[in-house]
Design a protein around this motif. Structure first.
Motif, PDB file in Angstrom:
ATOM      1  N   LEU A 187      -6.533 -26.857  22.164  1.00  0.00           N
ATOM      2  CA  LEU A 187      -7.477 -27.870  22.639  1.00  0.00           C
ATOM      3  C   LEU A 187      -8.571 -27.230  23.483  1.00  0.00           C
ATOM      4  O   LEU A 187      -9.748 -27.600  23.388  1.00  0.00           O
ATOM      5  CB  LEU A 187      -6.740 -28.935  23.453  1.00  0.00           C
ATOM      6  CG  LEU A 187      -7.615 -30.042  24.048  1.00  0.00           C
ATOM      7  CD1 LEU A 187      -8.324 -30.830  22.951  1.00  0.00           C
ATOM      8  CD2 LEU A 187      -6.786 -30.975  24.921  1.00  0.00           C
ATOM      9  N   LEU A 188      -8.216 -26.236  24.288  1.00  0.00           N
ATOM     10  CA  LEU A 188      -9.206 -25.580  25.141  1.00  0.00           C
ATOM     11  C   LEU A 188     -10.259 -24.870  24.295  1.00  0.00           C
ATOM     12  O   LEU A 188     -11.470 -25.009  24.550  1.00  0.00           O
ATOM     13  CB  LEU A 188      -8.507 -24.605  26.090  1.00  0.00           C
ATOM     14  CG  LEU A 188      -9.359 -23.982  27.195  1.00  0.00           C
ATOM     15  CD1 LEU A 188      -8.524 -23.722  28.446  1.00  0.00           C
ATOM     16  CD2 LEU A 188     -10.003 -22.670  26.753  1.00  0.00           C
ATOM     17  N   VAL A 189      -9.826 -24.111  23.303  1.00  0.00           N
ATOM     18  CA  VAL A 189     -10.789 -23.390  22.459  1.00  0.00           C
ATOM     19  C   VAL A 189     -11.687 -24.373  21.711  1.00  0.00           C
ATOM     20  O   VAL A 189     -12.915 -24.220  21.668  1.00  0.00           O
ATOM     21  CB  VAL A 189     -10.058 -22.462  21.471  1.00  0.00           C
ATOM     22  CG1 VAL A 189     -11.047 -21.876  20.461  1.00  0.00           C
ATOM     23  CG2 VAL A 189      -9.347 -21.336  22.202  1.00  0.00           C
ATOM     24  N   ALA A 190     -11.084 -25.401  21.137  1.00  0.00           N
ATOM     25  CA  ALA A 190     -11.872 -26.361  20.370  1.00  0.00           C
ATOM     26  C   ALA A 190     -12.888 -27.080  21.250  1.00  0.00           C
ATOM     27  O   ALA A 190     -14.044 -27.278  20.854  1.00  0.00           O
ATOM     28  CB  ALA A 190     -10.938 -27.378  19.704  1.00  0.00           C
ATOM     29  N   THR A 191     -12.465 -27.470  22.455  1.00  0.00           N
ATOM     30  CA  THR A 191     -13.363 -28.178  23.366  1.00  0.00           C
ATOM     31  C   THR A 191     -14.513 -27.280  23.798  1.00  0.00           C
ATOM     32  O   THR A 191     -15.681 -27.699  23.816  1.00  0.00           O
ATOM     33  CB  THR A 191     -12.587 -28.669  24.600  1.00  0.00           C
ATOM     34  OG1 THR A 191     -11.501 -29.503  24.171  1.00  0.00           O
ATOM     35  CG2 THR A 191     -13.479 -29.451  25.535  1.00  0.00           C
ATOM     36  N   CYS A 192     -14.202 -26.044  24.150  1.00  0.00           N
ATOM     37  CA  CYS A 192     -15.246 -25.114  24.584  1.00  0.00           C
ATOM     38  C   CYS A 192     -16.279 -24.882  23.503  1.00  0.00           C
ATOM     39  O   CYS A 192     -17.499 -25.000  23.735  1.00  0.00           O
ATOM     40  CB  CYS A 192     -14.622 -23.785  25.002  1.00  0.00           C
ATOM     41  SG  CYS A 192     -13.830 -23.804  26.626  1.00  0.00           S
ATOM     42  N   HIS A 193     -15.845 -24.543  22.317  1.00  0.00           N
ATOM     43  CA  HIS A 193     -16.786 -24.170  21.270  1.00  0.00           C
ATOM     44  C   HIS A 193     -17.618 -25.355  20.804  1.00  0.00           C
ATOM     45  O   HIS A 193     -18.784 -25.181  20.402  1.00  0.00           O
ATOM     46  CB  HIS A 193     -16.041 -23.516  20.115  1.00  0.00           C
ATOM     47  CG  HIS A 193     -15.537 -22.140  20.450  1.00  0.00           C
ATOM     48  ND1 HIS A 193     -14.885 -21.331  19.557  1.00  0.00           N
ATOM     49  CD2 HIS A 193     -15.589 -21.431  21.610  1.00  0.00           C
ATOM     50  CE1 HIS A 193     -14.565 -20.188  20.137  1.00  0.00           C
ATOM     51  NE2 HIS A 193     -14.980 -20.234  21.391  1.00  0.00           N
ATOM     52  N   LYS A 194     -17.069 -26.551  20.869  1.00  0.00           N
ATOM     53  CA  LYS A 194     -17.842 -27.747  20.542  1.00  0.00           C
ATOM     54  C   LYS A 194     -19.019 -27.922  21.492  1.00  0.00           C
ATOM     55  O   LYS A 194     -20.055 -28.499  21.131  1.00  0.00           O
ATOM     56  CB  LYS A 194     -16.917 -28.964  20.607  1.00  0.00           C
ATOM     57  CG  LYS A 194     -17.584 -30.286  20.269  1.00  0.00           C
ATOM     58  CD  LYS A 194     -16.555 -31.401  20.177  1.00  0.00           C
ATOM     59  CE  LYS A 194     -15.854 -31.646  21.500  1.00  0.00           C
ATOM     60  NZ  LYS A 194     -14.938 -32.821  21.456  1.00  0.00           N
ATOM     61  N   ARG A 195     -18.866 -27.378  22.733  1.00  0.00           N
ATOM     62  CA  ARG A 195     -19.904 -27.567  23.757  1.00  0.00           C
ATOM     63  C   ARG A 195     -20.681 -26.286  24.072  1.00  0.00           C
ATOM     64  O   ARG A 195     -21.439 -26.236  25.037  1.00  0.00           O
ATOM     65  CB  ARG A 195     -19.245 -28.091  25.047  1.00  0.00           C
ATOM     66  CG  ARG A 195     -18.417 -29.343  24.874  1.00  0.00           C
ATOM     67  CD  ARG A 195     -19.230 -30.495  24.284  1.00  0.00           C
ATOM     68  NE  ARG A 195     -18.433 -31.719  24.154  1.00  0.00           N
ATOM     69  CZ  ARG A 195     -18.866 -32.837  23.603  1.00  0.00           C
ATOM     70  NH1 ARG A 195     -20.106 -32.901  23.113  1.00  0.00           N
ATOM     71  NH2 ARG A 195     -18.090 -33.906  23.515  1.00  0.00           N
ATOM     72  N   GLY A 196     -20.499 -25.239  23.263  1.00  0.00           N
ATOM     73  CA  GLY A 196     -21.229 -23.997  23.491  1.00  0.00           C
ATOM     74  C   GLY A 196     -20.726 -23.188  24.666  1.00  0.00           C
ATOM     75  O   GLY A 196     -21.471 -22.382  25.244  1.00  0.00           O
ATOM     76  N   ALA A 197     -19.467 -23.372  25.023  1.00  0.00           N
ATOM     77  CA  ALA A 197     -18.874 -22.701  26.177  1.00  0.00           C
ATOM     78  C   ALA A 197     -17.914 -21.612  25.720  1.00  0.00           C
ATOM     79  O   ALA A 197     -17.309 -21.703  24.649  1.00  0.00           O
ATOM     80  CB  ALA A 197     -18.134 -23.710  27.053  1.00  0.00           C
ATOM     81  N   HIS A 198     -17.758 -20.591  26.555  1.00  0.00           N
ATOM     82  CA  HIS A 198     -16.764 -19.554  26.303  1.00  0.00           C
ATOM     83  C   HIS A 198     -15.363 -20.080  26.585  1.00  0.00           C
ATOM     84  O   HIS A 198     -15.140 -20.798  27.563  1.00  0.00           O
ATOM     85  CB  HIS A 198     -17.011 -18.341  27.197  1.00  0.00           C
ATOM     86  CG  HIS A 198     -18.138 -17.484  26.759  1.00  0.00           C
ATOM     87  ND1 HIS A 198     -18.779 -16.596  27.592  1.00  0.00           N
ATOM     88  CD2 HIS A 198     -18.767 -17.369  25.556  1.00  0.00           C
ATOM     89  CE1 HIS A 198     -19.728 -15.966  26.926  1.00  0.00           C
ATOM     90  NE2 HIS A 198     -19.750 -16.426  25.700  1.00  0.00           N
ATOM     91  N   ALA A 199     -14.423 -19.666  25.760  1.00  0.00           N
ATOM     92  CA  ALA A 199     -13.001 -19.903  26.002  1.00  0.00           C
ATOM     93  C   ALA A 199     -12.373 -18.558  26.343  1.00  0.00           C
ATOM     94  O   ALA A 199     -12.384 -17.637  25.526  1.00  0.00           O
ATOM     95  CB  ALA A 199     -12.330 -20.503  24.761  1.00  0.00           C
ATOM     96  N   ILE A 200     -11.855 -18.458  27.555  1.00  0.00           N
ATOM     97  CA  ILE A 200     -11.306 -17.183  28.035  1.00  0.00           C
ATOM     98  C   ILE A 200      -9.791 -17.314  28.133  1.00  0.00           C
ATOM     99  O   ILE A 200      -9.273 -18.257  28.739  1.00  0.00           O
ATOM    100  CB  ILE A 200     -11.890 -16.802  29.408  1.00  0.00           C
ATOM    101  CG1 ILE A 200     -13.421 -16.802  29.350  1.00  0.00           C
ATOM    102  CG2 ILE A 200     -11.363 -15.443  29.847  1.00  0.00           C
ATOM    103  CD1 ILE A 200     -14.031 -15.839  28.360  1.00  0.00           C
ATOM    104  N   GLY A 201      -9.087 -16.363  27.545  1.00  0.00           N
ATOM    105  CA  GLY A 201      -7.633 -16.397  27.531  1.00  0.00           C
ATOM    106  C   GLY A 201      -7.030 -15.997  28.866  1.00  0.00           C
ATOM    107  O   GLY A 201      -7.716 -15.571  29.791  1.00  0.00           O
ATOM    108  N   GLY A 202      -5.719 -16.134  28.945  1.00  0.00           N
ATOM    109  CA  GLY A 202      -5.013 -15.919  30.203  1.00  0.00           C
ATOM    110  C   GLY A 202      -4.464 -14.512  30.349  1.00  0.00           C
ATOM    111  O   GLY A 202      -4.695 -13.628  29.526  1.00  0.00           O
ATOM    112  N   MET A 203      -3.716 -14.332  31.425  1.00  0.00           N
ATOM    113  CA  MET A 203      -3.199 -13.013  31.770  1.00  0.00           C
ATOM    114  C   MET A 203      -1.737 -12.880  31.348  1.00  0.00           C
ATOM    115  O   MET A 203      -0.893 -13.656  31.785  1.00  0.00           O
ATOM    116  CB  MET A 203      -3.308 -12.766  33.279  1.00  0.00           C
ATOM    117  CG  MET A 203      -2.900 -11.364  33.697  1.00  0.00           C
ATOM    118  SD  MET A 203      -3.016 -11.127  35.477  1.00  0.00           S
ATOM    119  CE  MET A 203      -1.616 -12.084  36.051  1.00  0.00           C
ATOM    120  N   SER A 204      -1.474 -11.913  30.503  1.00  0.00           N
ATOM    121  CA  SER A 204      -0.097 -11.539  30.230  1.00  0.00           C
ATOM    122  C   SER A 204       0.447 -10.836  31.466  1.00  0.00           C
ATOM    123  O   SER A 204      -0.235 -10.005  32.080  1.00  0.00           O
ATOM    124  CB  SER A 204      -0.024 -10.602  29.024  1.00  0.00           C
ATOM    125  OG  SER A 204       1.282 -10.122  28.838  1.00  0.00           O
ATOM    126  N   ALA A 205       1.668 -11.181  31.860  1.00  0.00           N
ATOM    127  CA  ALA A 205       2.213 -10.641  33.111  1.00  0.00           C
ATOM    128  C   ALA A 205       2.718  -9.209  32.969  1.00  0.00           C
ATOM    129  O   ALA A 205       2.983  -8.541  33.966  1.00  0.00           O
ATOM    130  CB  ALA A 205       3.349 -11.531  33.613  1.00  0.00           C
TER     131      ALA A 205
END
Length: 570
Positions: free
Chosen positions: A355-373
């Motif tokens: 949902l985060l990636v889809a929402t970002c790209h629909k609005r021209g925003a970057h989707a940045i992934g999280g930190m593997s521990a």
């Protein structure tokens, strides 16, 4: 069970004994409307001793700027913290988060976009996160990452020294003066020909800065907001320097729970830019989606920040903590298994990231992934090999899902993460143009906790207790990012550990081995964990054990472990 607001809990913090010779020097006074100078109660007052060069950050002009920010925005902050309390009460009473019907028009309007990338933020394929002390800052700036998340929040223990000297690290770097010599005589300098773009993360809305007091125009006296202090000092001193260097004042915004909190930040950006004569839209913000409430308002958060927004980040560890915290007393359906079983591929986490990636790209925003521990260990080749394999798999999944970049916590992980994003991006700076029209996430999918499966084991309980106590001990000594058992632990992962223990205890969970989790079993496991602790001169384990007991074993559930620990010990 009724909870205090985070603001109310924070306001129980005691004020440090002031350095009286400095109090008057670093107190600001409101300007009289007319007439000559008059003596009045100071509006912003520093109540902590001042270290070397602190006066370069805590200038009268910078403190006046902080006073103005508090005058205009502190009241709204308190109102929104009260809304958080009501939201938690509603969740405890069985009301699930939902997509807001009153903002449906924003979600359904395909026409609007966010400001998007600014200079230095076009390519964010690998970002390194870390605290702002001089040594760690230099390591991050030499790391080869595209972005450095200069973290004044979860990776920083907010001691007075860390707060102000972190500002000095950033101040000095932007003026070409950042260097450090260790007690052993090792010298550190910024040597990279191309340094990462700095994106600074201030503290969340729930945290105060107890070493600075604000006296509002109504005569009320309160601790300053940690968010406004961190943002205000950095912006005041460095916004123009960043612009002159071809970048800009960029921020990561943590712990948001609603689009109204995003609007507050946007209002602050508008005011700060006007106040310092900086063109509107120069600021860029990336919002961490790390609460279950924010997951249902991604579009709205982007919309409120649209003139200043670069993207969203999947703050995975705080997101898991938020779910445990929100539904901790809602019964067995909401009880999660051992922490290590909650991976990014379980259904509710997949729904959240897609949902985060889809929402970002629909609005021209970057989707940045999280930190593997996982982190490498330069003294153990086998541990390093496992860490690199785990990180590669994590970043391969993110790049394949459409993320435009990702986080790492250690410089040695940058080549591995970069290789996975290079394989997908090639020469492109990002994949914002990759629309995820195939994604249709429902509320039920975001809240699908039962499908995780897995078990609560005695080893899982023991690990949470051990990690929680060891991290808190590190935090109390002023170290906010700690390598524990070859994982990078910060405040977010410690919150998962202690909140799971609280939930298992209050649910009377039975482990896979058949042991009921109660006070007796936890005390027994704590004793075993404490017996194995590596004691040393100056350690804070006794205090850490006390903090852990108060946040994991008491009937009342503190909303953040850092609030009470900060008030008592820092």
């Amino acid at each position: 069970m009724l909870e205090r607001t985070d603001a109310a809990a924070s306001e129980t913090a005691t004020t440090a004994t002031p350095a009286t010779t400095e109090r008057a020097r670093f107190a600001t006074e409101p300007k009289p409307a007319t007439g000559s100078f008059r003596t009045v109660e100071p509006r912003i007052e520093v109540t902590a001793p001042l270290g070397e060069r602190y006066d370069e950050i805590l200038t009268p002009e910078a403190l006046e700027f902080l006073a103005e920010l508090h005058d205009r925005f502190a009241h709204t902050r308190h109102e929104l913290l009260a809304v958080r309390l009501q939201t938690r009460v509603d969740a405890a009473n069985g009301r699930d988060p939902k997509f807001l019907p009153e903002t449906e028009r924003i979600r359904n309007d395909p026409s609007w976009r966010v400001a998007g990338a600014a200079p230095g933020l076009e390519d964010r394929r690998v970002e390194i996160t870390g605290p702002t002390d001089r040594k760690m800052a230099i390591n991050a700036l030499n790391s080869g990452a595209k972005v450095w998340l200069a973290d004044q929040e979860d990776a920083t223990s907010p001691t007075w020294q860390n707060v102000i000297e972190g500002q000095l690290s950033l101040f000095d770097f932007l003026r070409g003066n950042l260097e450090y010599t260790s007690p052993e005589g090792k010298e550190y300098r910024v040597t990279a020909s191309e340094t990462p773009t700095i994106v600074m993360r201030p503290r969340g809305w729930h945290l105060t800065e107890k070493h600075i007091r604000f006296h509002d125009r109504a005569g009320r006296d309160m601790h300053a907001s940690g968010s406004l202090v961190d943002f205000g000092l950095y912006f005041f001193h460095n916004a123009q320097k960043l612009i002159d260097a071809g970048r800009g004042p960029y921020f990561y915004l943590p712990k948001l729970e609603s689009h109204r909190e995003a609007k507050l930040w946007n209002d602050i950006f508008v005011y700060a830019q006007d106040r310092l004569g900086i063109p509107q839209g120069t600021v860029r913000a990336t919002v961490l989606i790390e609460t279950i409430q924010a997951a249902f308002q991604m579009d709205e958060i982007l919309y409120e920040l649209r003139d200043h927004c670069a993207g969203l980040n999947a703050g995975r560890w705080d997101y898991i903590f938020s779910i445990v915290k929100t539904f901790r007393s809602r019964g067995r359906r909401w009880v999660m298994p051992d922490r290590k079983a909650i991976t990014m591929t379980v259904p509710f986490m997949r729904a959240y990231t897609e949902l985060l990636v889809a929402t970002c790209h629909k609005r021209g925003a970057h989707a940045i992934g999280g930190m593997s521990a996982f982190i490498p260990n330069r003294r153990d080749a086998e541990v390093t090999e496992r860490a690199l394999a785990a990180v590669a798999a994590d970043k391969r999944r993110e790049a394949g899902d459409g993320f435009d970049g990702t986080w790492v916590a250690h410089p040695d992980l940058i080549p591995t993460a970069r290789a996975e994003f290079d394989a997908v991006l090639g020469d492109r700076p990002n994949q914002v143009d990759r629309l995820r029209d195939d994604v249709h996430v429902t509320a039920a999918q975001l809240l699908d906790i039962p499908s995780i499966g897995g078990q609560v084991t005695e080893a899982g309980v023991r690990d949470n207790i051990s990690i929680g106590i060891r991290y808190i001990e590190s935090w109390l000594r002023g170290v906010g990012a700690a390598a524990i058992d070859n994982l990078m632990e910060d405040a977010a992962t410690a919150e998962i550990s202690r909140s799971q223990v609280w939930q298992w205890l209050n649910d009377n969970t039975v482990t896979a081995e058949g042991t009921r989790i109660d006070q007796t079993s936890i005390v027994r496991l704590m004793a075993a964990a404490v017996a194995d602790l590596p004691r040393f001169e100056g350690d804070r384990f006794d205090d850490a054990i006390s903090v852990f007991r108060s946040v994991a074993l008491e009937p009342e559930f503190p909303t953040f472990l850092t609030v009470g620990a900060y008030a008592r010990f820092l």
